[in-house]
Design an enzyme around this catalytic site. Sequence first.
Site, mmCIF file in Angstrom:
data_model
loop_
_atom_site.group_PDB
_atom_site.id
_atom_site.type_symbol
_atom_site.label_atom_id
_atom_site.label_comp_id
_atom_site.label_asym_id
_atom_site.label_seq_id
_atom_site.Cartn_x
_atom_site.Cartn_y
_atom_site.Cartn_z
ATOM 1 N N ASP A 185 41.681 41.149 43.919
ATOM 2 C CA ASP A 185 42.691 40.163 43.565
ATOM 3 C C ASP A 185 42.572 39.789 42.086
ATOM 4 O O ASP A 185 41.469 39.557 41.588
ATOM 5 C CB ASP A 185 42.470 38.919 44.433
ATOM 6 C CG ASP A 185 43.598 37.922 44.322
ATOM 7 O OD1 ASP A 185 44.738 38.287 44.647
ATOM 8 O OD2 ASP A 185 43.352 36.784 43.891
ATOM 9 N N GLU B 164 44.454 44.945 41.712
ATOM 10 C CA GLU B 164 45.710 44.215 41.531
ATOM 11 C C GLU B 164 45.699 43.763 40.078
ATOM 12 O O GLU B 164 45.192 42.696 39.735
ATOM 13 C CB GLU B 164 45.815 42.996 42.444
ATOM 14 C CG GLU B 164 47.207 42.374 42.332
ATOM 15 C CD GLU B 164 47.274 40.849 42.253
ATOM 16 O OE1 GLU B 164 48.385 40.307 42.338
ATOM 17 O OE2 GLU B 164 46.225 40.194 42.096
HETATM 18 C C1 GLC Z 1 47.157 37.439 43.761
HETATM 19 C C2 GLC Z 1 47.606 37.371 45.192
HETATM 20 C C3 GLC Z 1 48.415 36.137 45.381
HETATM 21 C C4 GLC Z 1 47.556 34.938 45.058
HETATM 22 C C5 GLC Z 1 46.956 35.050 43.665
HETATM 23 C C6 GLC Z 1 45.845 34.064 43.461
HETATM 24 O O1 GLC Z 1 48.213 37.596 42.886
HETATM 25 O O2 GLC Z 1 48.288 38.533 45.536
HETATM 26 O O3 GLC Z 1 48.942 36.032 46.669
HETATM 27 O O4 GLC Z 1 48.320 33.764 45.136
HETATM 28 O O5 GLC Z 1 46.394 36.314 43.451
HETATM 29 O O6 GLC Z 1 44.711 34.447 44.177
#
Ligand code: GLC
Length: 524
Positions: free
Chosen positions: A199, A258
């Site tokens: 994340d 991500e």
């Molecule tokens: C990422 C996740 C999202 C979350 C954010 C903070 O972007 O995909 O859902 O709110 O991180 O952890």
Amino acid sequence: MAGDWWRDAVIYQVYVRSFADDNGDGIGDLPGIRSRLPYLAGLGVDALWITPFYTSPMADGGYDVADYRDVDPTLGTLDDARGLVRAAHGQGLKVIVDIVPNHTSSRHEWFRQALRSAPGSPERDRYLFREGTGDAPPNDWESVFGGGAWTRLPDGQWYLHLFDPTQPDLNWANPQVRDEFHDVLRFWLDLGVDGFRIDVAHGMVKQDGFPDVGAREQHKLLETRPLPYFDQDGVHEIYREWRKVLDTYDPPRIGVAEAWTATAERLARYLRPDELHQAFNFHYLTTGWEARALREVVDHSLTAIPAVGAPATWVLSNHDVHRHATRYGGGPAGVRRARAAILLMLALPGSVYLYQGEELGLEEVLDLPEEVLQDPMWERSGHTDRGRDGCRVPIPWTRGGSALGFGADGSTPWLPQPRAWSELSVEAQTGAEGSTLELYRGALHTRREHPALGAGDAVDWQDSEPEVLWFSRTAAGRTLHCAVNLGPEPARLPTGTVLLASDEYEVDGSHTLLPTDTSVWWEA
Ligand code: GLC
Ligand code: CA
């Protein structure tokens, strides 16, 4: 190579709270996922990515973790997690879990200790506490969810949170933080998971000196200029260390970033041979339904990502964005485009991420009543941004029942489902000729069997009208053609043995007349 299963894998994202509710409390859970494994195996995916199920006050749907080594009681137990991984493996499915290293929940033991400790203490040094100037915060950084990125404590110090105030950012310059996450990785690897989705993988390192950005709406600037808190070069050192941990397992486990970056080249840096294995292709996700733009992003991805030895990845939807049927126009036209889009995406070389419910042709739920909205974005934006709940509405499994089979009849899902979803349920679409679910099933099974799909890292573009994307791919002596018509008029294409088409088409002698917003796979 068996160890390289992920290079052309189709990975299905399960948003835990909205997938399947086993105990009927309205919230999806781990036993619910387990009960639906046969569905996922039958669909033809290779792996699941499960969003966070760790102990959490759920201020951000579980992306606010209070204990990284346990399961939230509303979602199951550690034994359920172990059982789920084992059962998935039994069905031939790999399991990727989420890890949230940029921030913890404010209820995490470390943050509680930090609040109890004095400014300058080692407890505070695990997070990013700073002094402000007078009543002003330390700098002008903004939260991704809206508003400033700093919250002040009664003792005057401020702490940084790139997301909600209940998600304080960790200090990755502190060796304790690094050691702790190595240990958390090993905890889940020892439990049997096949990898991690990381994340906010681009956010953990902040620029020295915490300089001002000097602009508003900062997150929209990422495409055009570097930000002092995203995609800093220092993050790569973290992934080199993580890679060493992943590689101690046999076969090596994988890491998926991500990471939101300005360009595909910047993204490729996360995928160098001693770093991570995959990264989400958000450049593809954010491209509209437009032939030239899609061709450009495909070409650009296939140039930048394989250059470092990694497979390209493709994704259209996830739990943070409007569902793509809606982004592509919504209604019957949007769904038609989404159906065409899946054949395009599954014909590209590399790995594909699907988001639960897209195989049912679900659209974004745009009219959720304000009183049910739970995404922190809604509050943080001062009720100007409805946030991401519209793509998180629980999945319809059956035509009937108060929860359309998401939970037992009589239960109430945590977000209300549109009644029209009854006819989009798994039950309604299973075996129904021409249904979106059967299209996905057919495409996923063809992709598995056909040697030219998935593997490799290039496509051969064929000459076509500007609004038609047409390419072929050859492997093991077999050539597969994929064409998508994004123009308003039917397109004439040579015909052959059609394997699959996203909608009906006409045949005119030796030609296929491909209608607007339709795609087809054929062998010459
Ligand atoms: C990422 C996740 C999202 C979350 C954010 C903070 O972007 O995909 O859902 O709110 O991180 O952890
Ligand atoms: Ca439940």
